[in-house]
Design an enzyme around this catalytic site. Structure first.
Site, mmCIF file in Angstrom:
data_model
loop_
_atom_site.group_PDB
_atom_site.id
_atom_site.type_symbol
_atom_site.label_atom_id
_atom_site.label_comp_id
_atom_site.label_asym_id
_atom_site.label_seq_id
_atom_site.Cartn_x
_atom_site.Cartn_y
_atom_site.Cartn_z
ATOM 1 N N LYS A 90 0.817 -1.219 0.000
ATOM 2 C CA LYS A 90 0.000 0.000 0.000
ATOM 3 C C LYS A 90 0.851 1.271 0.000
ATOM 4 O O LYS A 90 0.476 2.278 -0.585
ATOM 5 C CB LYS A 90 -0.955 -0.001 1.194
ATOM 6 C CG LYS A 90 -2.092 -0.993 1.007
ATOM 7 C CD LYS A 90 -3.359 -0.548 1.674
ATOM 8 C CE LYS A 90 -4.532 -1.391 1.218
ATOM 9 N NZ LYS A 90 -4.446 -2.797 1.674
ATOM 10 N N GLU A 149 -9.915 7.276 2.812
ATOM 11 C CA GLU A 149 -10.871 6.347 3.399
ATOM 12 C C GLU A 149 -10.084 5.137 3.897
ATOM 13 O O GLU A 149 -8.993 4.865 3.404
ATOM 14 C CB GLU A 149 -11.864 5.884 2.323
ATOM 15 C CG GLU A 149 -11.395 4.717 1.432
ATOM 16 C CD GLU A 149 -10.194 5.022 0.542
ATOM 17 O OE1 GLU A 149 -9.897 6.222 0.324
ATOM 18 O OE2 GLU A 149 -9.531 4.074 0.080
ATOM 19 N N SER A 167 1.765 -9.658 -0.824
ATOM 20 C CA SER A 167 1.387 -8.241 -0.779
ATOM 21 C C SER A 167 1.652 -7.594 0.576
ATOM 22 O O SER A 167 1.831 -6.380 0.656
ATOM 23 C CB SER A 167 -0.087 -8.075 -1.161
ATOM 24 O OG SER A 167 -0.907 -8.898 -0.351
HETATM 25 C C1 LIG Z 1 -5.236 -3.862 1.128
HETATM 26 C C2 LIG Z 1 -4.515 -5.121 0.925
HETATM 27 C C3 LIG Z 1 -4.822 -6.006 -0.131
HETATM 28 C C4 LIG Z 1 -5.963 -5.816 -1.073
HETATM 29 O O1 LIG Z 1 -5.932 -4.650 -1.825
HETATM 30 P P1 LIG Z 1 -5.584 -4.669 -3.397
HETATM 31 O O2 LIG Z 1 -5.923 -3.285 -3.801
HETATM 32 O O3 LIG Z 1 -6.437 -5.698 -4.044
HETATM 33 O O4 LIG Z 1 -4.148 -4.983 -3.530
HETATM 34 C C5 LIG Z 1 -4.034 -7.135 -0.297
HETATM 35 N N1 LIG Z 1 -3.023 -7.418 0.540
HETATM 36 C C6 LIG Z 1 -2.695 -6.599 1.570
HETATM 37 C C7 LIG Z 1 -1.555 -6.976 2.456
HETATM 38 C C8 LIG Z 1 -3.424 -5.427 1.798
HETATM 39 O O5 LIG Z 1 -3.097 -4.626 2.821
#
Ligand SMILES: *Cc1c(COP(=O)(O)O)cnc(C)c1O
Length: 386
Positions: free
Chosen positions: A88, A110, A369
């Site tokens: 993020k 948000e 992610s």
């Molecule tokens: C917010 C988040 C997501 C999902 O958001 P995307 O916009 O689909 O990437 C996925 N993994 C993590 C660790 C997140 O914080």
């Protein structure tokens, strides 16, 4: 003008908002188009990538996981190692630089579970910007610790009591604030969703994931991967993971949704939050409440470009259950000493299914992610009751 520039990806995307907001978004797009190719801007972004986020993130060969799966080689793109613990921050940092260059003094955002709010509050602290985070009142109760974390970073958290007190209501409040205060306020949106130009902006700042991974995999394997796998909530880490491979037709692009919120599998094209995408609708045609064990994947819509990539067949969208993700969470922890976010665990779970069906020469690039520290207590409670 390309379709993306007009804000459309095939039939998806667009900008269905009141005229006052439309003007503000046009102003944002003009500045984004001007700055994104500006050399000084790019250098500044590269500086913060390296010095603040800790990029380049490693592309790690998960040898133990590969042995356990038995088949394709599994590489992990380690977005979990970024400052604040997920992908993020890539988008937050890019947008806050936009905000700075547009002369904004105040940033609003948000947040649902709080992850985007924390990343935004972090960057605002560093850039000395006033920060207001809109969060559904229900969510502030469930995520009290994240509310405190944002406050610790100097942000003001506004609990939204309107509607159901959830993410959608927080987004509405943030847009209302933007229309009123657009002169000095920047709305920093958290995923590859929303009206144009947000999906294009978020993709631009997340594409660093695949720009890096493509170079890294070529250096390590002297070839492109068989497939790139990423989890999908709104779709920002996935579009960032796919972007640099879109013109490599031999690379399979696979987005993994939770089966409890499988927008691509069960949704229909519809309008949601000011843009058109696949949406999960109930019998009355309203967005369906979803429940995923991963708060970041709990969204009844999906980014417009993903909707288009599904329709034109360039990307594949699959789903795995929360139970499978929970197992992958534990598996990666034990096999590699990497505790992934529950969101990312969905991508890992699918990689573990796909790898054994492929040959040892095949290569998978799986985006982790985020890290799972935030989820440890939840997993503890889930395992206790199983
Ligand atoms: C917010 C988040 C997501 C999902 O958001 P995307 O916009 O689909 O990437 C996925 N993994 C993590 C660790 C997140 O914080």
């Amino acid at each position: 003008m390309s379709t993306a520039q007009q804000g459309y990806f095939g039939q998806f995307g667009g900008s269905f908002v009141p005229p006052a907001l439309q003007q503000v978004l046009q102003h944002l797009d003009d500045n984004f188009q001007r700055l994104k190719d500006d050399e000084a801007f790019q250098q500044e972004l590269a500086y913060y990538h390296e010095e603040y986020i800790g990029r380049t993130s490693p592309l790690y060969f998960a040898e133990n996981l590969t042995k356990q799966a038995g088949g394709a080689k599994i590489y992990l793109k380690r977005e979990d190692l970024n400052h604040t613990g997920s992908h993020k921050i890539n988008n937050v940092l890019g947008q806050i630089l936009l905000a700075k260059h547009m002369g904004a003094k105040r940033v609003i955002a948000e947040t649902g579970a709080g992850q985007h709010g924390v990343a935004t509050a972090t960057a605002c602290a560093m850039f000395g910007m006033e920060c207001v985070i809109y969060m559904g009142a229900e969510d502030t109760k469930r995520q009290a610790l994240n509310v405190f974390r944002m406050e610790l970073l100097g942000a003001k958290v506004v609990a939204v009591h309107k509607g159901q007190g959830r993410l959608k209501d927080a987004v509405d409040e943030a847009f209302a604030d933007l229309v009123e205060n657009y002169e000095h306020t920047f709305y920093l949106l958290g995923s590859a969703v929303g009206p144009h130009p947000f999906p294009s902006i978020v993709k631009h700042f997340q594409q660093v994931i695949s720009v890096e991974s493509r170079q890294q995999v070529l250096a390590k394997e002297q070839k492109l991967p068989t497939a790139v796998i990423a989890c999908i909530g709104g779709g920002s880490n996935a579009i960032g993971s796919f972007a640099a491979y879109l013109d490599d037709p031999e690379v399979r692009l696979i987005g993994v949704e939770p089966s409890e919120a499988a927008t691509m599998a069960h949704g229909v094209p519809a309008e949601l939050h000011g843009f058109k995408c696949y949406v999960l609708l109930d019998e009355d045609g309203n967005p369906q409440p979803t429940y995923s064990i991963a708060a970041g994947l709990d969204y009844p819509g999906v980014g417009p470009e993903h909707s288009y990539l599904k329709e034109n067949g360039r990307a594949e969208y699959v789903n795995v259950s929360g139970q499978e993700a929970l197992e992958a969470f534990q598996l990666l922890s034990r096999a590699e000493g990497i505790i992934p976010a529950l969101e990312s665990s969905h991508a890992v779970a699918y990689a573990m299914k796909l790898a054994p069906t492929l040959a040892p020469e095949d290569v998978l690039v799986v985006t982790v992610s985020g890290r799972g520290d935030k989820d440890v207590e939840q997993v503890f409670n889930m395992l206790k009751t199983q």
